[in-house]
Motif scaffolding. Structure first.
Motif, mmCIF file in Angstrom:
data_model
loop_
_atom_site.group_PDB
_atom_site.id
_atom_site.type_symbol
_atom_site.label_atom_id
_atom_site.label_comp_id
_atom_site.label_asym_id
_atom_site.label_seq_id
_atom_site.Cartn_x
_atom_site.Cartn_y
_atom_site.Cartn_z
ATOM 1 N N GLU A 1 0.728 -1.190 -0.068
ATOM 2 C CA GLU A 1 0.200 0.016 -0.175
ATOM 3 C C GLU A 1 0.788 1.160 -0.271
ATOM 4 O OE1 GLU A 1 -2.701 2.375 3.339
ATOM 5 O OE2 GLU A 1 -2.989 0.248 2.596
ATOM 6 N N ILE A 2 0.425 2.145 -1.115
ATOM 7 C CA ILE A 2 1.957 3.696 -1.679
ATOM 8 C C ILE A 2 0.580 4.557 -1.051
ATOM 9 C CG2 ILE A 2 2.966 4.634 -2.676
ATOM 10 C CD1 ILE A 2 3.690 1.247 -3.968
ATOM 11 N N ALA A 3 0.908 5.219 0.318
ATOM 12 C CA ALA A 3 -0.576 6.274 0.196
ATOM 13 C C ALA A 3 0.587 8.290 -0.187
ATOM 14 C CB ALA A 3 -0.604 6.178 1.725
ATOM 15 N N GLY A 4 0.097 8.438 -1.222
ATOM 16 C CA GLY A 4 0.818 9.211 -1.661
ATOM 17 C C GLY A 4 -0.494 10.702 -2.409
ATOM 18 N N ARG B 1 -2.197 9.899 -4.613
ATOM 19 C CA ARG B 1 -3.803 8.895 -4.430
ATOM 20 C C ARG B 1 -3.268 7.757 -4.250
ATOM 21 N NH1 ARG B 1 -1.625 5.604 -8.861
ATOM 22 N NH2 ARG B 1 -0.326 6.538 -10.181
ATOM 23 N N LEU B 2 -3.986 6.775 -3.529
ATOM 24 C CA LEU B 2 -3.813 5.166 -2.738
ATOM 25 C C LEU B 2 -3.508 4.358 -3.994
ATOM 26 C CD1 LEU B 2 -3.352 3.800 -0.156
ATOM 27 C CD2 LEU B 2 -6.448 3.149 -0.944
ATOM 28 N N ILE B 3 -2.240 3.687 -3.688
ATOM 29 C CA ILE B 3 -1.879 2.609 -5.087
ATOM 30 C C ILE B 3 -2.034 0.989 -4.043
ATOM 31 C CG2 ILE B 3 -0.283 1.273 -6.597
ATOM 32 C CD1 ILE B 3 0.314 4.301 -6.708
ATOM 33 N N ILE B 4 -2.315 0.618 -4.347
ATOM 34 C CA ILE B 4 -2.364 -0.992 -3.399
ATOM 35 C C ILE B 4 -2.068 -2.419 -4.496
ATOM 36 C CG2 ILE B 4 -3.443 -3.101 -3.005
ATOM 37 C CD1 ILE B 4 -5.512 -1.586 -1.269
ATOM 38 N N ALA B 5 -0.549 -2.028 -5.076
ATOM 39 C CA ALA B 5 0.144 -2.491 -5.910
ATOM 40 C C ALA B 5 0.309 -4.217 -5.703
ATOM 41 C CB ALA B 5 1.660 -2.149 -6.162
ATOM 42 N N ARG B 6 0.364 -4.776 -6.872
ATOM 43 C CA ARG B 6 0.447 -6.631 -6.318
ATOM 44 C C ARG B 6 1.748 -6.952 -7.250
ATOM 45 N NH1 ARG B 6 -1.766 -11.899 -5.158
ATOM 46 N NH2 ARG B 6 -0.771 -13.396 -6.815
ATOM 47 N N ILE B 7 2.738 -6.818 -6.779
ATOM 48 C CA ILE B 7 3.786 -6.998 -7.362
ATOM 49 C C ILE B 7 4.702 -8.127 -7.900
ATOM 50 C CG2 ILE B 7 6.236 -6.485 -7.555
ATOM 51 C CD1 ILE B 7 5.417 -4.296 -5.974
ATOM 52 N N GLU B 8 4.035 -9.268 -8.911
ATOM 53 C CA GLU B 8 5.320 -10.505 -9.347
ATOM 54 C C GLU B 8 6.176 -10.837 -9.632
ATOM 55 O OE1 GLU B 8 1.718 -11.983 -11.673
ATOM 56 O OE2 GLU B 8 -0.106 -12.016 -10.013
ATOM 57 N N ASN B 9 6.982 -9.811 -9.822
ATOM 58 C CA ASN B 9 8.352 -10.142 -10.402
ATOM 59 C C ASN B 9 9.218 -9.024 -9.785
ATOM 60 O OD1 ASN B 9 7.774 -8.276 -12.876
ATOM 61 N ND2 ASN B 9 5.990 -10.059 -13.534
ATOM 62 N N ALA C 1 10.170 2.150 4.244
ATOM 63 C CA ALA C 1 9.578 2.965 4.238
ATOM 64 C C ALA C 1 8.477 3.496 5.360
ATOM 65 C CB ALA C 1 9.399 3.294 2.684
ATOM 66 N N HIS C 2 7.941 2.529 6.172
ATOM 67 C CA HIS C 2 6.669 2.416 6.876
ATOM 68 C C HIS C 2 5.805 2.122 6.144
ATOM 69 C CE1 HIS C 2 9.209 2.985 10.198
ATOM 70 N NE2 HIS C 2 9.650 3.919 10.110
ATOM 71 N N LEU C 3 5.823 1.564 4.851
ATOM 72 C CA LEU C 3 4.411 0.898 4.314
ATOM 73 C C LEU C 3 3.703 -0.046 4.392
ATOM 74 C CD1 LEU C 3 5.992 2.166 0.011
ATOM 75 C CD2 LEU C 3 4.547 3.616 1.517
ATOM 76 N N PRO C 4 2.404 -0.345 4.578
ATOM 77 C CA PRO C 4 2.473 -1.601 4.760
ATOM 78 C C PRO C 4 2.418 -2.613 3.725
ATOM 79 C CG PRO C 4 1.037 0.122 4.908
ATOM 80 C CD PRO C 4 1.512 0.677 4.368
#
Length: 112
Positions: free
Chosen positions: A13-16, A18-26, A77-80
């Motif tokens: 979860e990246i707050a800025g 806009r809120l981004i919930i990124a699913r990173i697979e690679n 970075a204290h990002l969940p």
């Protein structure tokens, strides 16, 4: 060059602006997230994650090490974030369902 998915995806979860919930697979997704979406582009763990992704993309470091460096950078970075319980290498339909499930579990954990 074919991109190999990690054995477990990472949801961050990246707050800025806009809120981004990124699913990173690679590793390529991780590098893109670090370069394009990361809120603070400095610090030891951020730099190590960038270098780790670069080295993994060149075949000089394992993709799993790049994943560990990404989660270290997120923690610093204290990002969940959450590492999925199952494999990231799913077909498109299963991947979409897994992303919804991961987001649901992720949101439940953040509410605790």
């Amino acid at each position: 060059m074919q991109i190999k998915n990690w054995n477990r995806a990472v949801t961050i979860e990246i707050a800025g602006e806009r809120l981004i919930i990124a699913r990173i697979e690679n590793t390529r997704d991780a590098a893109h997230c670090l370069l394009e979406d990361w809120p603070v582009k400095r610090g030891y763990y951020y730099q190590r994650a960038i270098l780790g992704c670069t080295m993994a993309l060149k075949g000089k470091l394992s993709d799993e090490d790049a994943r560990f460096y990404l989660t270290d950078a997120a923690a610093d970075a204290h990002l969940p974030y959450m590492v999925s319980l199952g494999p990231a290498y799913l077909d498109e339909f299963d991947s979409a369902i897994a992303a919804v499930c991961d987001e649901s579990v992720f949101n439940d954990r953040m509410a605790e």
